[in-house]
Design an enzyme around this catalytic site. Structure first.
Site: not given
Length: 270
Positions: A113, A156, A259
Site C-alpha cells: 500500500y 494499491d 477501489h
C-alpha cells in the site's frame, strides 16, 4: 491440466467495516489468495475468525489503528518473508510478503500500500509527497538487489502510470497519482524485473480503471477513474497467466470501497 490459482487484490478501505463485502467477493469469485490494503485494524483486533470462516486458514497481516494495513489471506500455507525493510524509517504497515506454498510450486507474494502523497505534487513543501517518492525509490533499490523469480507483486500503488490509466491524461498531469515524478519512479520499479499483468490483457491504448472517487455522485456516468491498483509478475510466470478481471460491479455494492477488486488467474506449473 495444471491447477489454476485465483488471486485477488483489493483496497478494502476498512476490513472490519466491509467484512460482509469480502464474504460476498469470496462467494462470487472463489479466490485462492486475497491481498488486502487499507485494512485499518491493529493486529490484536484483526477479525481472524471471520476471515477463516471464509476458507482462508493461512493469514499474514500487519496493521495499525485507523489507517494503512495490509493482509494476505490464503487457502495455501504461507511462509512469511522476513527481513523486509522499514520503508522510509516508518513502521506504518504498508508492506507484507509471504511465500505461498502450493503443491504445484511456491510463489513469492508481495502486498503493498503505497503512500497517497497528499494534494500538492511538491516534495519541497509537501512532506507526504516527499514520503511517497522516497518510498518508491527505496522499494526499487531493494528489488534491484534481490534475485527475482516466481514472484508476484500486488497492491494499491496510488499511481496511475499510463496515459489511459486515467480519465484525462492532460488534466491529471499535475494531479498527485499521475505526475511525471511518480509515474517515472513507478516505471523504474517495474523495470527491476516485472511485467504489468493487467496490461498483458488490456492494451495500453485502452482505458483501464480500478478506482472512482466518492466525490462523484454517479461514478459510472462520469467514469472519471484511475488505475491505482496493480498486479505485477516476473516474466517466468507470464506464460502461466490465463485471465484478468476488474470487478467493476463492486463499486455499486452497499457501502463500497472506492477501489474495486482485481482478479488474476494463473497456473503454478507449466
Amino acid at each position: 491440466m495444471p491447477r489454476r490459482m485465483r488471486l485477488v487484490t483489493w483496497n478494502i478501505n476498512s476490513l472490519r467495516l466491509r467484512l460482509p463485502l469480502l464474504e460476498k467477493l469470496v462467494r462470487h469469485l472463489a479466490p485462492d489468495v486475497v491481498c488486502l490494503q487499507e485494512t485499518k485494524v491493529p493486529d490484536p483486533l484483526f477479525p481472524e475468525d471471520g476471515v477463516k470462516a471464509l476458507g482462508f486458514e493461512h493469514l499474514h497481516y500487519r496493521g495499525m489503528k485507523g489507517y494503512n494495513g495490509v493482509a494476505i489471506l490464503s487457502r495455501h500455507p504461507l511462509k512469511p518473508v522476513t527481513q523486509t525493510p522499514v520503508w522510509y524509517g516508518k513502521e506504518d504497515c504498508r508492506h507484507v510478503a509471504a511465500t505461498v506454498c502450493a503443491p504445484e510450486g511456491d510463489v513469492e507474494l508481495h502486498d503493498f500500500y503505497i503512500p497517497a502523497g497528499g494534494d500538492e505534487p511538491a516534495p519541497e513543501t509537501n512532506p507526504k509527497f516527499a514520503h511517497k517518492l522516497a518510498f518508491v525509490e527505496e522499494v526499487t533499490e531493494w528489488f534491484q538487489s534481490r534475485p527475482l523469480n516466481r514472484t508476484v507483486l500486488v497492491g494499491d500503488f496510488n499511481i496511475a502510470p499510463l496515459e489511459h490509466d486515467v480519465w484525462s491524461h492532460k488534466q491529471l498531469l499535475k494531479i498527485v497519482s499521475h505526475t511525471p515524478p511518480e509515474t517515472e519512479r513507478l516505471n523504474r520499479w517495474l523495470q527491476t524485473g516485472f511485467v504489468d499483468a493487467m496490461r498483458h490483457f488490456v492494451p495500453a491504448d485502452e482505458k483501464l480503471y480500478t478506482w472512482w472517487s466518492y466525490r462523484n455522485r454517479d461514478w459510472k456516468k462520469s467514469n472519471r477513474g484511475r488505475r491505482l491498483d496493480h498486479v505485477w509478475m516476473t516474466p517466468d510466470l507470464l506464460p502461466n497467466l490465463h485471465g484478468m478481471t476488474v470487478v467493476r460491479e463492486a463499486r455499486d455494492w452497499e457501502s463500497p470501497s472506492d477501489h474495486v477488486p482485481v482478479v488474476v488467474d494463473f497456473s503454478l506449473s507449466d
